[in-house]
Motif scaffolding. Structure first.
Motif, short mmCIF file in Angstrom:
data_model
loop_
_atom_site.label_atom_id
_atom_site.label_comp_id
_atom_site.label_asym_id
_atom_site.label_seq_id
_atom_site.Cartn_x
_atom_site.Cartn_y
_atom_site.Cartn_z
N ALA A 15 0.89 -1.16 -0.11
CA ALA A 15 0.07 0.05 -0.28
C ALA A 15 1.05 1.27 -0.02
O ALA A 15 0.51 2.22 -0.52
CB ALA A 15 -0.80 0.16 1.14
N THR A 31 2.07 2.06 -3.50
CA THR A 31 0.99 2.43 -4.33
C THR A 31 0.70 4.04 -4.13
O THR A 31 0.47 4.88 -4.83
CB THR A 31 -0.46 1.56 -4.06
OG1 THR A 31 -0.12 0.44 -4.48
CG2 THR A 31 -1.72 2.06 -4.94
N VAL A 47 -0.51 6.85 -6.51
CA VAL A 47 -1.47 7.90 -6.14
C VAL A 47 -0.91 9.24 -6.23
O VAL A 47 -1.51 10.31 -6.67
CB VAL A 47 -1.95 7.48 -4.65
CG1 VAL A 47 -2.83 8.54 -4.24
CG2 VAL A 47 -2.78 6.41 -4.51
N ALA A 66 -5.52 11.58 8.92
CA ALA A 66 -6.13 10.15 8.15
C ALA A 66 -5.45 9.07 8.88
O ALA A 66 -6.11 8.03 9.09
CB ALA A 66 -5.91 10.54 6.69
N ASN A 106 -5.94 4.99 8.01
CA ASN A 106 -7.28 4.91 7.22
C ASN A 106 -7.00 5.04 5.88
O ASN A 106 -6.66 6.16 5.31
CB ASN A 106 -8.55 6.06 7.70
CG ASN A 106 -9.61 5.87 7.08
OD1 ASN A 106 -9.55 5.36 5.88
ND2 ASN A 106 -10.84 6.05 7.57
N LEU A 107 -6.73 3.87 5.23
CA LEU A 107 -6.00 3.89 3.84
C LEU A 107 -6.66 4.63 2.99
O LEU A 107 -6.21 5.43 2.21
CB LEU A 107 -5.99 2.39 3.37
CG LEU A 107 -4.71 2.19 2.35
CD1 LEU A 107 -3.37 2.63 3.02
CD2 LEU A 107 -4.71 0.59 1.90
N ALA A 108 -8.01 4.61 2.95
CA ALA A 108 -8.85 5.33 1.98
C ALA A 108 -8.91 6.83 1.94
O ALA A 108 -8.34 7.51 1.16
CB ALA A 108 -10.23 5.01 1.88
N ALA A 109 -8.88 7.40 3.22
CA ALA A 109 -8.86 8.74 3.54
C ALA A 109 -7.28 9.22 3.40
O ALA A 109 -7.23 10.45 2.88
CB ALA A 109 -9.00 9.02 5.00
N TYR A 162 -5.05 7.87 1.37
CA TYR A 162 -4.84 8.08 -0.32
C TYR A 162 -5.38 9.15 -0.81
O TYR A 162 -4.80 10.00 -1.92
CB TYR A 162 -5.49 6.97 -0.78
CG TYR A 162 -4.62 5.55 -0.95
CD1 TYR A 162 -3.55 5.39 -0.19
CD2 TYR A 162 -5.07 4.71 -1.86
CE1 TYR A 162 -2.48 4.38 -0.40
CE2 TYR A 162 -4.32 3.39 -1.83
CZ TYR A 162 -3.09 3.24 -1.12
OH TYR A 162 -2.18 2.16 -1.24
N LEU A 163 -6.80 9.67 -0.21
CA LEU A 163 -7.53 10.90 -0.70
C LEU A 163 -6.72 12.00 -0.34
O LEU A 163 -6.42 13.23 -1.44
CB LEU A 163 -8.77 10.94 -0.20
CG LEU A 163 -9.60 12.18 -0.71
CD1 LEU A 163 -9.98 12.48 -2.21
CD2 LEU A 163 -10.83 12.03 0.01
#
Length: 422
Positions: free
Chosen positions: A271, A274, A279, A321, A324-327, A329-330
């Motif tokens: 991750a 990535t 990202v 964040a 919290n992987l989604a937050a 990345y965003l």
């Protein structure tokens, strides 16, 4: 009339001249910058070098720092050469130097040698190569300057997303580090030579078919060609330089701490790769292209103000964040977007504010702000971590720097043509 023909103004009207579509110039700038942008993929080579030679991170990081310093200083000289002699020889030199630097890196046996090849030769290549696409796009696309500059320099952000994972996941495991440097050298030679042959200026007086300057447009360009000395006498230059330096320092302060921060909150290795290679790079490329397009519609300074303001909020949000992987990345995508915006929109703004005749050296002088940011941003971030032993101080300090940059952008105004005494 064919779309692939250029048009220039003549006393008798608009006269067609044979030539390829101006969008091929964008392809040339993109090809050049995809190769040059591998500078940002330096992290892909760090671990193999340290493993092979037993070097420490504090030592290997100097290769990138030297490249940034040489890049920024060379850009001023290269910009002047580009303005005086045209883009071809400048971009040719840049492509050859970058390719040579990577090839010589394959024979690395000492840190001094690495600093010379990657830092000095690679930095020189970046300075000469990067000096040409922005002025060329500014001259070919007075009607879509932000978009064209963004597309051309977007390659610089995307280069690391392509060649970083390619090197780390495919080439180095299959062929080893020395051969990987040689393969990349050959690829970059082809890409930069294609770019050099496509990056040519339009004929004098060129205007796109059917286009007329709109004086009321928020992105309308000046009709006065400022010399470098005249540009230095405008308050806008210093406000934009300060905003550029502080905005990029904030971005680089956070970017330089992303990997250790992500590791500290337990982000897995896959991750993490990535996040940094895909990202982040996609965010940077998107910011250069889409913010450039936006600046054609609503104005350069307005977009810079918006994105610096967003980054001021995104940097503390990135820290919040955590794992919290989604937050995460965003937030990473947004931070890189805002950082990439400054690299493209400031280039288009330079041509708009101070003219296209001296756009190479004028932007080179403004671009020294990025060189300063490349030094002080990561350095401040590292010192704050050493003092407080956490990443919160660096991320919040970055937000403060972005806030000061926003104030500078709010104060900046389009410069008026100097009064000529008669």
């Amino acid at each position: 009339m064919a779309a692939s023909r250029m048009q220039v103004e003549s006393p008798s009207g608009t006269v067609p001249q044979p030539g390829i579509s101006r969008w091929w110039r964008v392809v040339g700038g993109l090809s050049m910058n995809l190769a040059l942008g591998t500078l940002y993929a330096w992290s892909a080579f760090v671990a193999p070098l340290e493993k092979q030679f037993g070097w420490k991170r504090a030592d290997t990081s100097w290769a990138f720092s030297i490249a940034v310093i040489v890049f920024a200083l060379t850009f001023v000289v290269a910009g002047r050469i580009q303005d005086k002699f045209g883009p071809f020889y400048c971009s040719l030199a840049g492509g050859l130097l970058v390719s040579l630097g990577f090839f010589l890196c394959s024979y690395t046996t000492s840190l001094t040698y690495l600093f010379l090849c990657f830092g000095v030769i690679g930095g020189l290549g970046n300075g000469f190569g990067y000096a040409t696409p922005i002025p060329v796009m500014a001259k070919w696309f007075p009607d879509k300057r932000g978009l064209a500059v963004g597309l051309a320099v977007g390659g610089y952000g995307a280069g690391s997303a392509i060649f970083g994972p390619l090197s780390q996941l495919k080439l180095i495991p299959a062929f080893g580090l020395p051969v990987t440097f040689q393969i990349l050298s050959a690829i970059f030679l082809v890409m930069t030579m294609v770019g050099a042959f496509l990056l040519k200026n339009p004929p004098a007086g060129y205007k796109p078919a059917g286009w007329k300057p709109a004086a009321a447009s928020k992105s309308a360009a000046t009709t006065y060609e400022f010399s470098p000395g005249e540009m230095l006498r405008t308050p806008a230059f210093y406000l934009m330089w300060a905003a550029y330096a502080l905005g990029c320092s904030a971005g680089l302060m956070v970017i330089s701490q992303l990997v250790p921060f992500a590791k500290s909150v337990g982000v897995a290795a896959a991750a993490l790769l990535t996040m940094t290679m895909v990202v982040g790079a996609c965010g940077s490329a998107s910011g250069r292209i889409l913010s450039g397009w936006m600046s054609d519609k609503v104005g350069r300074i307005n977009v810079l103000r918006l994105m610096i303001g967003i980054s001021m909020v995104a940097m503390p949000a990135l820290y919040a964040a955590g794992s919290n992987l989604a937050a995460l990345y965003l937030a990473v995508f947004v931070v890189y977007w805002c950082y990439g915006t400054q690299l493209s929109v400031n280039g288009a703004a330079t041509a708009d504010f101070w003219g296209i005749k001296n756009a190479g050296i004028n932007y080179g002088m403004l671009f020294t702000a990025w060189g300063v940011a490349g030094i002080i941003g990561p350095a401040i971030g590292g010192r704050l971590f050493d003092k407080y032993h956490n990443y919160q101080a660096a991320f919040y300090t970055a937000a403060v720097l972005a806030a000061i940059a926003l104030v500078c952008e709010m104060l900046a105004r389009r410069p008026a043509a100097p009064q000529v005494s008669r």
